[in-house]
Design a protein around this motif. Structure first.
Motif, PDB file in Angstrom:
ATOM      1  N   GLU A  99       0.833  -1.206   0.000  1.00  0.00           N
ATOM      2  CA  GLU A  99       0.000   0.000   0.000  1.00  0.00           C
ATOM      3  C   GLU A  99       0.870   1.259   0.000  1.00  0.00           C
ATOM      4  N   HIS A 100       1.964   1.240   0.739  1.00  0.00           N
ATOM      5  CA  HIS A 100       2.866   2.398   0.772  1.00  0.00           C
ATOM      6  C   HIS A 100       3.408   2.709  -0.613  1.00  0.00           C
ATOM      7  N   ARG A 101       3.679   1.672  -1.408  1.00  0.00           N
ATOM      8  CA  ARG A 101       4.178   1.927  -2.775  1.00  0.00           C
ATOM      9  C   ARG A 101       3.121   2.623  -3.621  1.00  0.00           C
ATOM     10  N   TYR A 102       1.853   2.327  -3.383  1.00  0.00           N
ATOM     11  CA  TYR A 102       0.790   3.036  -4.089  1.00  0.00           C
ATOM     12  C   TYR A 102       0.668   4.468  -3.596  1.00  0.00           C
ATOM     13  N   ARG A 103       0.632   4.647  -2.271  1.00  0.00           N
ATOM     14  CA  ARG A 103       0.460   5.992  -1.715  1.00  0.00           C
ATOM     15  C   ARG A 103       1.614   6.907  -2.107  1.00  0.00           C
ATOM     16  N   SER A 104       2.817   6.358  -2.250  1.00  0.00           N
ATOM     17  CA  SER A 104       3.983   7.170  -2.614  1.00  0.00           C
ATOM     18  C   SER A 104       4.215   7.209  -4.120  1.00  0.00           C
ATOM     19  N   GLU A 105       3.238   6.673  -4.881  1.00  0.00           N
ATOM     20  CA  GLU A 105       3.251   6.724  -6.347  1.00  0.00           C
ATOM     21  C   GLU A 105       4.424   5.956  -6.955  1.00  0.00           C
ATOM     22  N   HIS A 106       4.807   4.854  -6.308  1.00  0.00           N
ATOM     23  CA  HIS A 106       5.846   3.989  -6.861  1.00  0.00           C
ATOM     24  C   HIS A 106       5.261   2.741  -7.521  1.00  0.00           C
ATOM     25  N   ALA A 107       3.963   2.528  -7.398  1.00  0.00           N
ATOM     26  CA  ALA A 107       3.316   1.385  -8.035  1.00  0.00           C
ATOM     27  C   ALA A 107       1.864   1.751  -8.311  1.00  0.00           C
ATOM     28  N   PRO A 108       1.316   1.303  -9.460  1.00  0.00           N
ATOM     29  CA  PRO A 108      -0.075   1.631  -9.785  1.00  0.00           C
ATOM     30  C   PRO A 108      -1.062   0.903  -8.886  1.00  0.00           C
ATOM     31  N   LEU A 109      -2.219   1.507  -8.701  1.00  0.00           N
ATOM     32  CA  LEU A 109      -3.224   0.937  -7.821  1.00  0.00           C
ATOM     33  C   LEU A 109      -3.651  -0.457  -8.257  1.00  0.00           C
TER      34      LEU A 109
END
Length: 498
Positions: A279-289
């Motif tokens: 989830e952190h990777r999504y919130r920090s825009e490092h991975a698509p939802l």
């Protein structure tokens, strides 16, 4: 005051089992049971991972840990000569053993397991009174319960609970490999070499009869290794995972999959920490939802779901056989002999299990299980095979996956339809058919695809059983319009080439 020692099973190896405030002053007992290792024909690499994990944890804990090698767990505990506490085990047999040892005074207390986010008591509250147990309902409950991928108003991130449509892309047509960043891989050490030598000796003596090929291990067996594998996936491979999670390529066994099921099932990773990392990777825009949601669905949704239903349904579930499938597994299947198979998709999957003890979830569901469904292999035998032939297999992992989802042997308790498909699906989602002697578009004759013809023949046989399933009405109607359906059925009843 004396603190009761903690007995850890080989799937309870991570710090959340033994380094918490509750446990950090406890001595740890580890047991290698020769009887447990020999109880089934396990994959050779599975045996290696279990022994390597136990011995690496003994090295990590040093004088805090005692490792006893004995024929049975009971003999080891008697040799230890002190009562122990233990976390909830992960199988009916192990639970019965622990309760028996508790009655004998060898186990002092059974503690809740930290291997799963949701306690069994809370699942019982969710499940009470339900007649059907759809994963989507449980998954949404989990998202709310642990506040994962939610908007401030409590709705799902991005306005949707499910991004499956974005996560079903076909593999790149011109590429032999997906091109995703390389997965983390371990480096073997002296403990691995010792384990390999011990297994060689036991095998030569006839004490063990494993299946599959031995090779340098592919998966973590220590907390440090598991953390490295987790970070590699989350930082580099997670964006690739979502779009291609249902795709297959002959020369790319890992694709963009996490390869974290082994450390998760050895208890090396905390599942809630793992999904929060995603989830952190999504919130920090490092991975698509879409990629993150697909991964969270597998870990916080499906993995937790199959574990809880293993206990909720109990041992009788293992013998469910609603579609009355009675055939034995062929020897080439049980012995992992892919060289006797002609169908490229099936050969690739079987050889992958032989060489690595692993195949990704679409190979398991839409190749191996789809074949087993069409050929009516006994669900209990399939469940046993998946549990022992896979390095991430375990008694709790497979029943809902095999008996429920893939074989529809539970009559629809967990899935709204059987996961049956013909060669067109395999052709669309893989490059297997390009090199196959069978044609996915052909139903009869020498080049008839065993999946295409097998699908229609199976539907012909099971139409009566499935008549009340609204999701199967259209396929059954289509089957009945086929002019050659009787020819297909007769041909497939005689098929010996796969």
């Amino acid at each position: 005051m004396t603190v009761t020692p903690l007995w850890l099973f080989a799937d309870q190896l991570g710090p959340h089992f033994h380094r918490t405030e509750q446990h950090r002053d406890r001595e740890v007992l580890l047991v290698e049971s020769t009887a447990a290792l020999a109880r089934h024909r396990y994959h050779r690499q599975k045996l290696h991972l279990v022994l390597s994990g136990l011995r690496h944890l003994k090295e990590e804990l040093g004088d805090r840990a005692t490792l006893i090698r004995a024929r049975t767990y009971r003999e080891a505990l008697r040799e230890f000569r002190r009562p122990v506490v233990v976390h909830e085990p992960n199988s009916h047999a192990a639970e019965e053993l622990v309760l028996s040892l508790q009655r004998e005074g060898l186990v002092e207390a059974v503690l809740p397991t930290p291997a799963f986010a949701l306690p069994r008591r809370e699942f019982a509250e969710w499940a009470d009174g339900r007649r059907r147990f759809l994963m989507e309902d449980f998954y949404r409950h989990q998202r709310h319960r642990f506040e994962i991928l939610l908007e401030p108003d409590g709705g799902p991130a991005g306005g949707r609970w499910n991004f499956d449509q974005e996560n079903r892309q076909q593999p790149p047509r011109a590429a032999a490999e997906l091109g995703a960043p390389e997965p983390w891989m371990p480096t073997e050490d002296d403990i691995d070499r010792e384990v390999r030598a011990d297994l060689d000796t036991r095998q030569q003596r006839g004490e063990l009869h494993p299946i599959g090929n031995d090779r340098p291990r592919l998966f973590p067996v220590t907390s440090e290794e598991a953390e490295a594998a987790e970070q590699r996936f989350l930082d580099q491979r997670l964006p690739w995972f979502g779009p291609y999670q249902d795709a297959m390529l002959d020369e790319d066994w890992a694709m963009a999959h996490a390869l974290l099921s082994v450390p998760l099932n050895l208890g090396l990773l905390d599942p809630l920490e793992l999904v929060r990392g995603a989830e952190h990777r999504y919130r920090s825009e490092h991975a698509p939802l879409a990629s993150v949601e697909g991964f969270v669905r597998q870990v916080l949704g499906w993995r937790e779901y199959v574990w809880h239903l293993y206990w909720w349904f109990g041992k009788p579930y293992l013998h469910r056989n609603a579609l009355r499938a009675r055939n034995k597994l062929p020897k080439w299947w049980s012995e992992l002999d892919g060289e006797r198979i002609e169908a490229e998709c099936l050969k690739t999957a079987i050889n992958g299990v032989r060489d690595r003890g692993w195949a990704h979830h679409i190979q398991r569901l839409m190749i191996l299980s789809n074949h087993g469904l069409q050929r009516e292999y006994r669900p209990s035998a399939l469940n046993e095979w998946f549990s022992t032939a896979f390095v991430d297999g375990a008694p709790w992992v497979m029943p809902v996956n095999v008996i429920g989802m893939s074989q529809h042997a539970d009559g629809g308790l967990v899935a709204t339809k059987p996961y049956a498909a013909g060669g067109a699906y395999i052709n669309r989602m893989s490059d297997h058919c390009k090199r196959c002697p069978f044609d996915p578009r052909t139903r009869t004759g020498e080049h008839a695809c065993p999946f295409t013809a097998g699908y229609w023949a199976w539907l012909h046989r099971k139409a009566g059983d499935l008549a009340d399933n609204h999701r199967m009405r259209q396929p059954i109607a289509t089957m009945r319009k086929l002019a050659d359906v009787e020819e297909i059925a007769a041909q497939e009843s005689r098929r010996r080439r796969f």
